[in-house]
Design an enzyme around this catalytic site. Structure first.
Site, PDB file in Angstrom:
ATOM      1  N   ARG A 107     -25.764   2.825  39.649  1.00 34.63           N
ATOM      2  CA  ARG A 107     -26.426   4.332  40.099  1.00 34.63           C
ATOM      3  C   ARG A 107     -27.372   4.005  41.464  1.00 34.63           C
ATOM      4  O   ARG A 107     -28.025   4.054  40.701  1.00 34.63           O
ATOM      5  CB  ARG A 107     -26.573   5.985  39.069  1.00 34.63           C
ATOM      6  CG  ARG A 107     -26.065   6.643  40.213  1.00 34.63           C
ATOM      7  CD  ARG A 107     -26.425   8.096  39.128  1.00 34.63           C
ATOM      8  NE  ARG A 107     -27.422   8.666  39.615  1.00 34.63           N
ATOM      9  CZ  ARG A 107     -27.589   9.678  38.904  1.00 34.63           C
ATOM     10  NH1 ARG A 107     -27.513  10.193  37.738  1.00 34.63           N
ATOM     11  NH2 ARG A 107     -29.254  10.885  38.883  1.00 34.63           N
ATOM     12  N   ARG A 147     -38.697  10.483  42.149  1.00 26.89           N
ATOM     13  CA  ARG A 147     -38.186  11.442  40.854  1.00 26.89           C
ATOM     14  C   ARG A 147     -38.538  12.415  40.627  1.00 26.89           C
ATOM     15  O   ARG A 147     -38.910  13.353  39.857  1.00 26.89           O
ATOM     16  CB  ARG A 147     -36.843  10.947  40.912  1.00 26.89           C
ATOM     17  CG  ARG A 147     -35.309  10.970  41.837  1.00 26.89           C
ATOM     18  CD  ARG A 147     -34.139  10.103  41.422  1.00 26.89           C
ATOM     19  NE  ARG A 147     -33.813  10.954  40.535  1.00 26.89           N
ATOM     20  CZ  ARG A 147     -32.594   9.295  39.565  1.00 26.89           C
ATOM     21  NH1 ARG A 147     -32.947   8.244  39.827  1.00 26.89           N
ATOM     22  NH2 ARG A 147     -32.017  10.437  38.227  1.00 26.89           N
ATOM     23  N   ARG A 172     -33.524  23.221  40.745  1.00 27.13           N
ATOM     24  CA  ARG A 172     -34.658  22.270  40.500  1.00 27.13           C
ATOM     25  C   ARG A 172     -35.613  22.772  41.447  1.00 27.13           C
ATOM     26  O   ARG A 172     -36.528  22.549  41.580  1.00 27.13           O
ATOM     27  CB  ARG A 172     -34.058  21.186  41.555  1.00 27.13           C
ATOM     28  CG  ARG A 172     -33.616  19.656  40.550  1.00 27.13           C
ATOM     29  CD  ARG A 172     -33.065  19.090  41.416  1.00 27.13           C
ATOM     30  NE  ARG A 172     -33.066  17.551  40.124  1.00 27.13           N
ATOM     31  CZ  ARG A 172     -31.785  17.294  39.909  1.00 27.13           C
ATOM     32  NH1 ARG A 172     -30.348  18.192  39.265  1.00 27.13           N
ATOM     33  NH2 ARG A 172     -32.045  16.229  39.658  1.00 27.13           N
TER      34      ARG A 172
HETATM   35  P1  ATP Z   1     -30.193  13.362  34.231  1.00 28.59           P
HETATM   36  O1  ATP Z   1     -30.160  12.231  33.834  1.00 28.59           O
HETATM   37  O2  ATP Z   1     -30.764  14.197  33.629  1.00 28.59           O
HETATM   38  O3  ATP Z   1     -28.372  14.106  34.742  1.00 28.59           O
HETATM   39  P2  ATP Z   1     -30.844  13.411  37.439  1.00 28.59           P
HETATM   40  O4  ATP Z   1     -32.041  13.283  38.136  1.00 28.59           O
HETATM   41  O5  ATP Z   1     -30.655  11.564  36.830  1.00 28.59           O
HETATM   42  O6  ATP Z   1     -30.314  13.600  35.974  1.00 28.59           O
HETATM   43  P3  ATP Z   1     -28.300  14.935  38.347  1.00 28.59           P
HETATM   44  O7  ATP Z   1     -28.986  15.705  38.317  1.00 28.59           O
HETATM   45  O8  ATP Z   1     -27.231  13.724  38.722  1.00 28.59           O
HETATM   46  O9  ATP Z   1     -29.717  13.454  38.158  1.00 28.59           O
HETATM   47  O10 ATP Z   1     -29.190  14.437  40.254  1.00 28.59           O
HETATM   48  C1  ATP Z   1     -29.102  13.194  40.991  1.00 28.59           C
HETATM   49  C2  ATP Z   1     -29.779  13.815  42.834  1.00 28.59           C
HETATM   50  O11 ATP Z   1     -28.593  14.727  43.244  1.00 28.59           O
HETATM   51  C3  ATP Z   1     -31.169  14.343  42.603  1.00 28.59           C
HETATM   52  O12 ATP Z   1     -32.483  13.208  42.860  1.00 28.59           O
HETATM   53  C4  ATP Z   1     -30.899  15.220  43.852  1.00 28.59           C
HETATM   54  O13 ATP Z   1     -31.503  14.664  45.230  1.00 28.59           O
HETATM   55  C5  ATP Z   1     -30.243  15.808  44.124  1.00 28.59           C
HETATM   56  N1  ATP Z   1     -29.625  16.863  43.462  1.00 28.59           N
HETATM   57  C6  ATP Z   1     -28.759  17.639  42.197  1.00 28.59           C
HETATM   58  N2  ATP Z   1     -28.717  18.793  42.216  1.00 28.59           N
HETATM   59  C7  ATP Z   1     -29.933  19.832  42.830  1.00 28.59           C
HETATM   60  C8  ATP Z   1     -30.553  20.565  43.193  1.00 28.59           C
HETATM   61  N3  ATP Z   1     -30.204  21.363  42.532  1.00 28.59           N
HETATM   62  N4  ATP Z   1     -30.896  20.648  44.447  1.00 28.59           N
HETATM   63  C9  ATP Z   1     -31.472  19.751  45.854  1.00 28.59           C
HETATM   64  N5  ATP Z   1     -31.204  17.964  45.231  1.00 28.59           N
HETATM   65  C10 ATP Z   1     -30.024  18.215  44.214  1.00 28.59           C
HETATM   66 MG    MG Z   2     -26.726  13.961  35.240  1.00 31.07          MG
END
Ligand code: ATP
Ligand code: MG
Length: 189
Positions: free
Chosen positions: A134, A145, A89
């Protein structure tokens, strides 16, 4: 090994499409979001730290994420490949992933960029928040985000273009149609 990075803004469908990829190609799945949510649910120290960042719509610090990623990756034995969902990320995470894979004689095979317009992301995430409860899927946190995505994560598009493994995927359409495009991209590597 087939090492796929599935990339996209929050709500772009990374988790949904990852499940299908895992089933079809028989590879392992690392979802950093799922790992963190499990830690929070289990009330671990890592979970407590992670919750503070997630509730603010911020990223967890790179050093922490990089350690987590390597330990999950190394827990897979005789793996045909891995799909990285939610990682990298940041540019620092992308560099660390490249190094971690190189240390193991591996590399990223393809980076799939699920491209979805912002209005659609908002709609999907608000709906997901209502249905799943969530905590970070509320309007205020979603906006933060998306800002974090644009400032810290979107620069990875050019980074992976430069690596020669970037593949644009139209993320708007039916789940089956998107999956068909993903399969084509993976089969072409
Ligand atoms: P999607 O809906 O496409 O699966 P998303 O952004 O809703 O993606 P997640 O990937 O589940 O959700 O991540 C949720 C949160 O977890 C992020 O907003 C962040 O705070 C944290 N997080 C997840 N992966 C990372 C990472 N690689 N580095 C830093 N924080 C992370
Ligand atoms: Mg996800």
């Amino acid at each position: 090994m087939l090492n796929v990075v599935i990339f996209g803004a929050p709500g772009s469908g990374k988790g949904t499409q990852s499940e299908r990829i895992v089933e079809k190609f028989g590879i392992n799945h690392i979802s950093t979001g799922d790992v963190l949510r499990a830690e929070i649910k289990n009330g671990t120290e890592l979970g407590k730290t992670a919750k503070g960042y997630i509730d603010q719509g911020q990223l967890i610090p790179d050093e922490l994420m990089i350690d987590i990623l390597a330990s999950v990756f190394d827990s897979f034995k005789d793996s045909k490949g891995v799909i990285f969902d939610g990682f990298p990320r940041t540019i620092a995470q992308a560099g660390a992933l490249k190094q971690m894979l190189a240390d193991r004689g591996q590399a990223v095979s393809v980076m799939l960029d699920l491209d979805v317009p912002e209005e659609e992301l908002m709609t999907r995430l608000i709906k997901r928040g209502q249905e799943s409860g969530r905590a970070d899927d509320n309007e205020e946190t979603i906006k933060k985000r998306l800002l974090v995505y644009h400032s810290q994560t979107a620069p990875l598009i050019d980074w992976y273009k430069n690596e020669g493994v970037y593949k644009h995927i139209q993320g708007l359409g039916t789940m089956d149609g998107i999956f068909a495009d993903i399969c084509k991209a993976i089969e072409n590597v």
